[in-house]
Design a protein around this motif. Structure first.
Motif, PDB file in Angstrom:
ATOM      1  N   GLY A  23       0.809  -1.228   0.000  1.00  0.00           N
ATOM      2  CA  GLY A  23       0.000   0.000   0.000  1.00  0.00           C
ATOM      3  C   GLY A  23       0.838   1.272   0.000  1.00  0.00           C
ATOM      4  O   GLY A  23       2.021   1.266   0.353  1.00  0.00           O
ATOM      5  N   TYR A  63       2.393   5.574  11.550  1.00  0.00           N
ATOM      6  CA  TYR A  63       2.183   5.162  12.941  1.00  0.00           C
ATOM      7  C   TYR A  63       3.298   4.239  13.408  1.00  0.00           C
ATOM      8  O   TYR A  63       3.560   4.130  14.590  1.00  0.00           O
ATOM      9  CB  TYR A  63       0.810   4.491  13.107  1.00  0.00           C
ATOM     10  N   PRO A  81      -2.006 -15.364   7.608  1.00  0.00           N
ATOM     11  CA  PRO A  81      -2.189 -14.046   6.988  1.00  0.00           C
ATOM     12  C   PRO A  81      -1.076 -13.579   6.054  1.00  0.00           C
ATOM     13  O   PRO A  81      -1.303 -12.748   5.192  1.00  0.00           O
ATOM     14  CB  PRO A  81      -2.284 -13.095   8.183  1.00  0.00           C
ATOM     15  N   GLU A 134      -4.378  -9.535  -8.181  1.00  0.00           N
ATOM     16  CA  GLU A 134      -3.401  -9.825  -9.251  1.00  0.00           C
ATOM     17  C   GLU A 134      -1.940  -9.848  -8.811  1.00  0.00           C
ATOM     18  O   GLU A 134      -1.173 -10.697  -9.240  1.00  0.00           O
ATOM     19  CB  GLU A 134      -3.516  -8.788 -10.372  1.00  0.00           C
ATOM     20  N   ASP A 137       2.593 -10.233  -4.608  1.00  0.00           N
ATOM     21  CA  ASP A 137       3.028  -9.925  -3.240  1.00  0.00           C
ATOM     22  C   ASP A 137       1.898  -9.614  -2.260  1.00  0.00           C
ATOM     23  O   ASP A 137       2.137  -9.485  -1.067  1.00  0.00           O
ATOM     24  CB  ASP A 137       3.958  -8.696  -3.263  1.00  0.00           C
ATOM     25  N   LEU A 138       0.679  -9.432  -2.743  1.00  0.00           N
ATOM     26  CA  LEU A 138      -0.409  -9.048  -1.832  1.00  0.00           C
ATOM     27  C   LEU A 138      -0.729 -10.203  -0.889  1.00  0.00           C
ATOM     28  O   LEU A 138      -0.803 -11.354  -1.305  1.00  0.00           O
ATOM     29  CB  LEU A 138      -1.654  -8.663  -2.638  1.00  0.00           C
ATOM     30  N   LEU A 154      -5.304  -8.121   2.404  1.00  0.00           N
ATOM     31  CA  LEU A 154      -6.484  -8.054   1.534  1.00  0.00           C
ATOM     32  C   LEU A 154      -7.773  -8.174   2.341  1.00  0.00           C
ATOM     33  O   LEU A 154      -8.813  -7.659   1.944  1.00  0.00           O
ATOM     34  CB  LEU A 154      -6.422  -9.166   0.477  1.00  0.00           C
ATOM     35  N   GLY A 178      -7.608  -4.891   4.870  1.00  0.00           N
ATOM     36  CA  GLY A 178      -7.619  -3.697   4.034  1.00  0.00           C
ATOM     37  C   GLY A 178      -8.643  -3.898   2.935  1.00  0.00           C
ATOM     38  O   GLY A 178      -9.839  -3.965   3.188  1.00  0.00           O
ATOM     39  N   TYR A 179      -8.122  -4.114   1.734  1.00  0.00           N
ATOM     40  CA  TYR A 179      -9.024  -4.130   0.596  1.00  0.00           C
ATOM     41  C   TYR A 179      -8.463  -5.043  -0.490  1.00  0.00           C
ATOM     42  O   TYR A 179      -7.257  -5.038  -0.731  1.00  0.00           O
ATOM     43  CB  TYR A 179      -9.132  -2.691   0.085  1.00  0.00           C
ATOM     44  N   GLY A 180      -9.308  -5.847  -1.108  1.00  0.00           N
ATOM     45  CA  GLY A 180      -8.848  -6.713  -2.184  1.00  0.00           C
ATOM     46  C   GLY A 180      -9.935  -6.940  -3.218  1.00  0.00           C
ATOM     47  O   GLY A 180     -11.106  -7.128  -2.878  1.00  0.00           O
ATOM     48  N   GLY A 192      -6.829  -4.130  10.893  1.00  0.00           N
ATOM     49  CA  GLY A 192      -6.184  -4.803  12.027  1.00  0.00           C
ATOM     50  C   GLY A 192      -6.384  -4.083  13.344  1.00  0.00           C
ATOM     51  O   GLY A 192      -5.604  -4.292  14.282  1.00  0.00           O
ATOM     52  N   LEU A 229      -5.232 -10.986  13.127  1.00  0.00           N
ATOM     53  CA  LEU A 229      -5.686 -12.148  12.360  1.00  0.00           C
ATOM     54  C   LEU A 229      -4.550 -13.169  12.297  1.00  0.00           C
ATOM     55  O   LEU A 229      -3.429 -12.826  11.911  1.00  0.00           O
ATOM     56  CB  LEU A 229      -6.048 -11.693  10.947  1.00  0.00           C
ATOM     57  N   TYR A 242       0.652  -3.145 -13.401  1.00  0.00           N
ATOM     58  CA  TYR A 242      -0.361  -2.501 -14.233  1.00  0.00           C
ATOM     59  C   TYR A 242       0.385  -1.704 -15.300  1.00  0.00           C
ATOM     60  O   TYR A 242       0.955  -2.294 -16.179  1.00  0.00           O
ATOM     61  CB  TYR A 242      -1.316  -1.638 -13.409  1.00  0.00           C
ATOM     62  N   VAL A 269       7.575  -3.609  -5.044  1.00  0.00           N
ATOM     63  CA  VAL A 269       7.030  -2.318  -4.601  1.00  0.00           C
ATOM     64  C   VAL A 269       7.679  -1.930  -3.267  1.00  0.00           C
ATOM     65  O   VAL A 269       8.021  -0.770  -3.036  1.00  0.00           O
ATOM     66  CB  VAL A 269       5.489  -2.391  -4.464  1.00  0.00           C
ATOM     67  N   LYS A 303      -4.807   5.224  12.149  1.00  0.00           N
ATOM     68  CA  LYS A 303      -3.891   4.382  11.384  1.00  0.00           C
ATOM     69  C   LYS A 303      -3.825   4.804   9.912  1.00  0.00           C
ATOM     70  O   LYS A 303      -2.777   4.723   9.284  1.00  0.00           O
ATOM     71  CB  LYS A 303      -4.367   2.926  11.487  1.00  0.00           C
TER      72      LYS A 303
END
Ligand SMILES: Cc1cc2nc3c(=O)[nH]c(=O)nc-3n(C[C@H](O)[C@H](O)[C@H](O)COP(=O)(O)OP(=O)(O)OC[C@H]3O[C@@H](n4cnc5c(N)ncnc54)[C@H](O)[C@@H]3O)c2cc1C
Length: 567
Positions: free
Chosen positions: A95, A101, A131, A154, A157-158, A163, A166-168, A216, A221, A346, A373, A536
């Motif tokens: 991300g 933090y 996780p 995609e 590394d995620l 995911l 956060g978001y996936g 989190g 998790l 991408y 990344v 956060k």
């Protein structure tokens, strides 16, 4: 819409950072790529080592590691040690937030050992994983069994933990929802050291629904049970060019996967995979995929394209050829299709290494791609990071499907970023109101893509340098993000928190619903142990004063307006 014109902006004077960014490829080629390649290889060896252990052994290690987490939480002295977060280095996460933090006082819990696939249960069609298992690792295990997670993000590394908390999303999210919607159970270590299994219908169902998007901040998790689906060896992919104004492109995208008669659950009419790339205000390529067996793919006359080879043209450029050659179909090996955007990130790869798409680079050095990344983040100082905040956009706008045309026009006017990525996803009507939720009453309108149980949304992925920056004009990146966030709030949209945010606390809680989240924070004693999700996610360094304020936050009312669900 066809006559939209981007506002005229004055020219900007170049500063030293512009030159650094322009020649960053030197560091990337000689430092980042070799280290990335070595790290990928070491990670692969780690995955192989993990796979050689029996499931019984992995479970034994898992139980021991969970006990270590519990012990660490119980040992924490809240007065001295600060709030809890994972020991993952800030630059390792994919991300774009600064994760500031982690620079402030906090109590680290090491979750690095949680990187094993614990079980593939073919009967329940569930994978139980830790996780830190990443997408490349899990698809390498499941695809040879003709199985897959229902949503495979995609980039290799995620991680599962990121995911979920956060978001996936992925091109199958128009069927299965976001990554977290495919989870059937979470194993969580709570603030008081209790280890619980939360499912949608047990005593922890409120926690189950509150975990996604919570970053989190409700508990740690330690494993998740995730839905598996049967898949075939190939993806039959159709590339369809669409031309017209932005509203026409949006309609072409809707029609590629959402039947106008509302028959959204009909597998005959709805593809298994969907994505659209908008290359300019007048050109797009809509892609739709259907799983296909190897017998079908290998039939005479069919074209098989193994896009995963390092020397192949970058996927987004290959798709773009449909604008010249017209509609075409090909078969891509399933796992290579899942990770089609990994090698060129991408289209960000084009900015980082402008010549890496050329044949000579692909053939001779393409095997080292992509740069990690995390390493790109680790090798950029504060000045470069701030430069990217101002001169570059990495944002996802989640908008109701019927507003995609408006969103595209908004992006064109305010950011002028191309290509754009469009990927649909369901937002379910759940028994509890979660942080993200569909528009009230959406089901009365029977709009294209919607069903009685879910509203269809779209991720408008805005990743690249904006047009004004490419033309050397003035661009206010923070201002544009602020406007985007307001636009999203006004249009019942959401912004994934991995991206840099300019929201203040009040506006954050106008975008997201706080009710269930705050209820679970209190019920599961997360307040005073874990940071709040706004703290956060917010931009900027966290000073000791802010850390103390955050620790005291449970004594004062927050901005969030909380509807209390019944316990
Ligand atoms: C270049 C780029 C490409 C991307 N591509 C995609 C894509 O293809 N598909 C997609 O869906 N998204 C994509 N994203 C967004 C990405 O999904 C988010 O960044 C995701 O949340 C992060 O993944 P991560 O594994 O690095 O998680 P992290 O950033 O490490 O974690 C996200 C949050 O979850 C928390 N968390 C993680 N593990 C745990 C745990 N065990 N317990 C408690 N909390 C935990 C972390 O503390 C953090 O707050 C991309 C982002 C970028 C910048």
């Amino acid at each position: 819409m066809s006559d939209i014109k981007a506002p005229l902006r004055p020219k900007r004077k170049k500063i030293w950072v512009d030159y650094f960014v322009q020649f960053r490829w030197i560091i990337v080629i000689f430092v980042v790529l070799p280290i990335s390649f070595t790290l990928y290889f070491l990670t692969y060896l780690g995955d192989v080592k993990s796979e050689r252990k029996s499931f019984k052994q992995r479970q034994k290690e898992h139980d021991e590691n969970v006990l270590k987490v519990v012990k660490r939480l119980k040992e924490r002295d809240p007065k001295k040690d600060g709030l809890v977060c994972t020991a993952r280095k800030p630059w390792i996460a994919v991300g774009m937030r600064n994760v500031d933090y982690k620079r402030a006082r906090h109590c680290e819990v090491d979750l690095s050992a949680f990187r094993n696939v614990l079980e593939i249960d073919k009967e329940r069609m569930v994978a139980r994983v830790e996780p830190l298992v990443n997408m490349g690792q899990i698809s390498r295990v499941t695809v040879p069994m003709n199985l897959s997670l229902a949503v495979v993000a995609e980039l290799d590394d995620l991680t599962v933990g990121g995911l979920i908390n956060g978001y996936g999303i992925e091109g199958s999210s128009h069927i299965y929802g976001l990554f977290s919607d495919t989870v059937v159970a979470y194993e969580i270590v709570l603030a008081d050291g209790r280890v619980v299994r939360a499912t949608k219908d047990n005593e922890f169902s409120d926690l189950f629904y509150a975990i996604p998007w919570s970053q989190g901040t409700l508990g740690l998790l330690v494993s998740a049970e995730i839905k598996l689906i049967p898949v075939k060896e190939y993806m039959k992919l159709t590339y369809k060019p669409v031309v017209g104004n932005l509203k026409d492109l949006a309609q072409g995208y809707l029609d590629s996967f959402a039947p106008r008669d509302g028959d959204q659950d009909n597998a005959e009419k709805v593809p298994d995979f969907v994505e659209t790339m908008i290359y300019s205000p007048t050109e797009a390529v809509c892609m739709t995929g259907k799983y296909a067996s190897k017998e079908e793919a290998k039939k005479k006359g069919n074209v098989i394209n193994s896009v995963g080879w390092w020397f192949k043209p970058w996927f987004y450029q290959h798709a773009q050829t449909a604008l010249k050659r017209g509609e075409f179909v090909e078969y891509i090996p399933t796992r290579e299709y899942y990770h089609r955007h990994t090698r060129c990130l991408y289209w960000e790869g084009k900015l980082i290494l402008p010549f890496a798409d050329q044949w000579w680079f692909r053939y001779f050095l393409g095997w080292m791609m992509p740069p990690k990344v995390s390493l790109l983040k680790a090798t950029q100082g504060e000045a470069i990071r701030n430069y990217y905040h101002e001169m570059h956009v990495i944002q996802d706008m989640l908008v109701p499907l019927y507003k995609v045309g408006d969103a595209l026009e908004w992006v064109h006017n305010e950011m002028e970023v191309y290509p754009l990525w469009l990927c649909p996803h369901r937002l379910y009507k759940l028994p509890m109101k979660t942080m993200v939720y569909p528009e009230p009453g959406f089901d009365l309108h029977r709009r294209q893509g919607d069903t009685q149980y879910a509203q269809m949304y779209t991720d408008v992925g805005v990743y690249y340098a904006p047009g004004p920056v490419l033309r050397g004009e003035v661009f206010d990146g923070a201002g544009a993000v602020r406007k985007m966030e307001n636009w999203l709030i006004e249009n019942h949209g959401f912004q994934p928190q991995y991206a840099v945010s300019e929201l203040n606390e009040k506006s954050f809680w106008r975008m997201f619903d706080a009710g269930l989240y705050e209820h679970c924070r209190r019920k599961y004693k997360a307040v005073g142990t874990f940071m709040s999700v706004y703290y956060k996610s917010k931009k900027g360094r966290k000073s000791e004063k802010e850390v103390q304020e955050e620790e005291q936050a449970h004594l004062e009312p927050a901005y969030a307006e909380v509807d209390q669900p019944a316990d």
